[in-house]
Design an enzyme around this catalytic site. Structure first.
Site, PDB file in Angstrom:
ATOM      1  N   GLY A  19       0.782  -1.233   0.000  1.00 11.39           N
ATOM      2  CA  GLY A  19       0.000   0.000   0.000  1.00 11.39           C
ATOM      3  C   GLY A  19       0.811   1.278   0.000  1.00 11.39           C
ATOM      4  N   SER A  20       2.039   1.237  -0.531  1.00 11.41           N
ATOM      5  CA  SER A  20       2.804   2.490  -0.533  1.00 11.41           C
ATOM      6  C   SER A  20       2.191   3.513  -1.486  1.00 11.41           C
ATOM      7  CB  SER A  20       4.273   2.235  -0.865  1.00 11.41           C
ATOM      8  OG  SER A  20       4.436   1.820  -2.201  1.00 11.41           O
ATOM      9  N   ASN A  21       1.609   3.036  -2.578  1.00  9.25           N
ATOM     10  CA  ASN A  21       0.918   3.982  -3.473  1.00  9.25           C
ATOM     11  C   ASN A  21      -0.337   4.541  -2.803  1.00  9.25           C
ATOM     12  OD1 ASN A  21       2.126   4.262  -6.338  1.00  9.25           O
ATOM     13  ND2 ASN A  21       2.380   2.088  -5.848  1.00  9.25           N
ATOM     14  N   GLU A  58      -8.906  -5.441 -20.890  1.00 14.11           N
ATOM     15  CA  GLU A  58      -7.627  -6.030 -21.303  1.00 14.11           C
ATOM     16  C   GLU A  58      -6.581  -5.799 -20.221  1.00 14.11           C
ATOM     17  OE1 GLU A  58      -4.140  -5.539 -24.606  1.00 14.11           O
ATOM     18  OE2 GLU A  58      -6.005  -4.436 -24.915  1.00 14.11           O
ATOM     19  N   SER A 113       3.735   3.161 -15.669  1.00  7.48           N
ATOM     20  CA  SER A 113       2.661   3.668 -16.528  1.00  7.48           C
ATOM     21  C   SER A 113       1.373   3.771 -15.721  1.00  7.48           C
ATOM     22  CB  SER A 113       2.392   2.702 -17.691  1.00  7.48           C
ATOM     23  OG  SER A 113       3.570   2.443 -18.424  1.00  7.48           O
ATOM     24  N   ASP A 165      -3.695  -4.785 -18.192  1.00  7.13           N
ATOM     25  CA  ASP A 165      -2.626  -3.794 -18.393  1.00  7.13           C
ATOM     26  C   ASP A 165      -2.669  -3.214 -19.802  1.00  7.13           C
ATOM     27  OD1 ASP A 165      -1.735  -4.344 -15.786  1.00  7.13           O
ATOM     28  OD2 ASP A 165      -0.423  -5.951 -16.485  1.00  7.13           O
ATOM     29  N   ASN A 223      -5.308   2.411 -13.303  1.00  5.21           N
ATOM     30  CA  ASN A 223      -4.368   1.424 -12.755  1.00  5.21           C
ATOM     31  C   ASN A 223      -2.952   1.969 -12.915  1.00  5.21           C
ATOM     32  OD1 ASN A 223      -3.441  -1.115 -11.733  1.00  5.21           O
ATOM     33  ND2 ASN A 223      -2.896  -1.721 -13.806  1.00  5.21           N
ATOM     34  N   LEU A 274     -10.260  -7.883 -13.236  1.00  3.50           N
ATOM     35  CA  LEU A 274     -11.693  -7.603 -13.152  1.00  3.50           C
ATOM     36  C   LEU A 274     -12.353  -7.872 -14.512  1.00  3.50           C
ATOM     37  CD1 LEU A 274     -11.315  -4.332 -11.065  1.00  3.50           C
ATOM     38  CD2 LEU A 274     -12.207  -6.527 -10.238  1.00  3.50           C
ATOM     39  N   ARG A 292      -6.021  -8.548  -8.796  1.00  2.00           N
ATOM     40  CA  ARG A 292      -7.154  -9.307  -9.321  1.00  2.00           C
ATOM     41  C   ARG A 292      -7.477  -8.756 -10.695  1.00  2.00           C
ATOM     42  NH1 ARG A 292      -9.627 -13.467  -6.043  1.00  2.00           N
ATOM     43  NH2 ARG A 292     -11.422 -13.169  -7.368  1.00  2.00           N
ATOM     44  N   HIS A 296       0.993   0.572 -13.313  1.00  2.00           N
ATOM     45  CA  HIS A 296       1.709  -0.663 -13.654  1.00  2.00           C
ATOM     46  C   HIS A 296       3.208  -0.363 -13.718  1.00  2.00           C
ATOM     47  CE1 HIS A 296       2.289  -4.649 -15.286  1.00  2.00           C
ATOM     48  NE2 HIS A 296       3.123  -4.118 -16.157  1.00  2.00           N
ATOM     49  N   GLU A 320       6.489   6.060  -8.927  1.00  2.00           N
ATOM     50  CA  GLU A 320       5.048   5.789  -8.805  1.00  2.00           C
ATOM     51  C   GLU A 320       4.402   6.767  -7.831  1.00  2.00           C
ATOM     52  OE1 GLU A 320       3.890   1.735  -8.147  1.00  2.00           O
ATOM     53  OE2 GLU A 320       5.540   0.955  -9.327  1.00  2.00           O
TER      54      GLU A 320
HETATM   55  C1  GRF Z   1       3.351  -1.199  -7.542  1.00  2.00           C
HETATM   56  O1  GRF Z   1       4.590  -1.459  -8.122  1.00  2.00           O
HETATM   57  C2  GRF Z   1       2.300  -1.004  -8.601  1.00  2.00           C
HETATM   58  O2  GRF Z   1       2.781  -0.401  -9.762  1.00  2.00           O
HETATM   59  C3  GRF Z   1       1.906  -2.424  -8.888  1.00  2.00           C
HETATM   60  O3  GRF Z   1       1.906  -3.061  -7.643  1.00  2.00           O
HETATM   61  C4  GRF Z   1       2.836  -2.402  -6.785  1.00  2.00           C
HETATM   62  C5  GRF Z   1       2.099  -2.019  -5.538  1.00  2.00           C
HETATM   63  O4  GRF Z   1       2.957  -1.477  -4.565  1.00  2.00           O
HETATM   64  N1  GRF Z   1       0.655  -2.482  -9.599  1.00  2.00           N
HETATM   65  P1  GRF Z   1       2.368  -0.829  -3.250  1.00  2.00           P
HETATM   66  O5  GRF Z   1       1.463  -1.878  -2.615  1.00  2.00           O
HETATM   67  O6  GRF Z   1       1.609   0.384  -3.642  1.00  2.00           O
HETATM   68  O7  GRF Z   1       3.543  -0.522  -2.386  1.00  2.00           O
END
Ligand code: GRF
Length: 226
Positions: free
Chosen positions: A22-24, A158, A151, A160, A122, A108, A106, A124, A189
């Site tokens: 969950g760092s994002n 589809e 990205s 990614d 999303n 979807l 997951r 990626h 990110e």
């Molecule tokens: C990230 O690299 C994101 O791009 C990918 O999964 C990872 C999630 O990292 N889809 P975090 O859980 O947000 O740290």
């Protein structure tokens, strides 16, 4: 609910879907709290009960929902319809207008993503269309890529493969490992995703006839942000 509701006085609601650390999600939550994303997080939803991001979201006082993927199995196979029914109910209950996938592992269904067309993003960890799927850092290293990155795209059925909105790149350095490369991409990110979510929730970034537009003009190529 239409994206234009983001212009009303109530900030639009955003759900963040995670499966891991969950760092994002944290970067997005900080940007919402600071006001740089004009939205509020209505729910952090995880399909993994032990996801580190769920604990971090709780510490922040955010509403959390766990929809345990292991509870949705039928005859030994994943019960995607049952899982998605529960997910749709959680999103509905949270009032989310926008949904951002942040390490949500997951896939979807087409029916599910169509409900959020133009309102679901999303992130990626590769320069799509290179390296769709998992293990992107190892695959970039194995392929001898000189450049790697991240990205952000609208979600379609589809994997990614939805329309790209923005990318950031880092050079691959001699001696890079999966850990070193992944750390540099993660840092990108945390900068890029809040920026794109800000564009979306402010109404500047939209999806018209399956194409992203920025300030009303079609995006002929993904924004390149460094
Ligand atoms: C990230 O690299 C994101 O791009 C990918 O999964 C990872 C999630 O990292 N889809 P975090 O859980 O947000 O740290």
């Amino acid at each position: 609910m239409p994206a234009s509701s983001s212009t009303t006085e109530t900030p639009p609601r955003l759900a963040v879907l995670i499966s891991g650390a969950g760092s994002n999600m944290l970067a997005i939550a900080r940007a919402c709290a600071a006001g740089s994303i004009p939205a509020r997080i209505s729910a952090v939803i995880s399909d993994v009960p032990t996801a580190g991001g769920i604990a971090r979201a709780r510490e922040l006082g955010l509403a959390t929902v766990v929809i345990d993927r292991r509870a949705y199995r039928r005859a030994g196979a994943a019960d995607r319809a049952g899982f998605e029914t529960a997910l749709a109910a959680a999103l509905e209950a949270s009032g989310a207008e926008y949904v951002v996938l942040a390490g949500f592992l997951r896939v979807l269904s087409a029916g599910f993503v169509s409900r959020y067309a133009g309102r679901m993003l999303n992130i990626h960890p590769s320069l799509l269309p290179r390296h769709k799927g998992l293990d992107t850092h190892a695959r970039a290293l194995a392929a001898g890529d000189v450049e790697h990155g991240v990205s952000v795209h609208f979600v379609t059925a589809e994997l990614d493969g939805g329309p790209l909105v923005a990318q950031s790149a880092v050079p691959v350095l001699a001696g890079d490992t999966v850990a070193s490369l992944s750390a540099r991409v993660h840092a990108l990110e945390h900068m890029l995703y809040p920026m794109v979510i800000q564009l979306l929730t402010s109404g500047r970034l939209q999806w018209n006839d399956g194409r992203p537009t920025l300030d009303g003009a079609p995006l002929s190529a993904p924004l390149r942000v460094q």
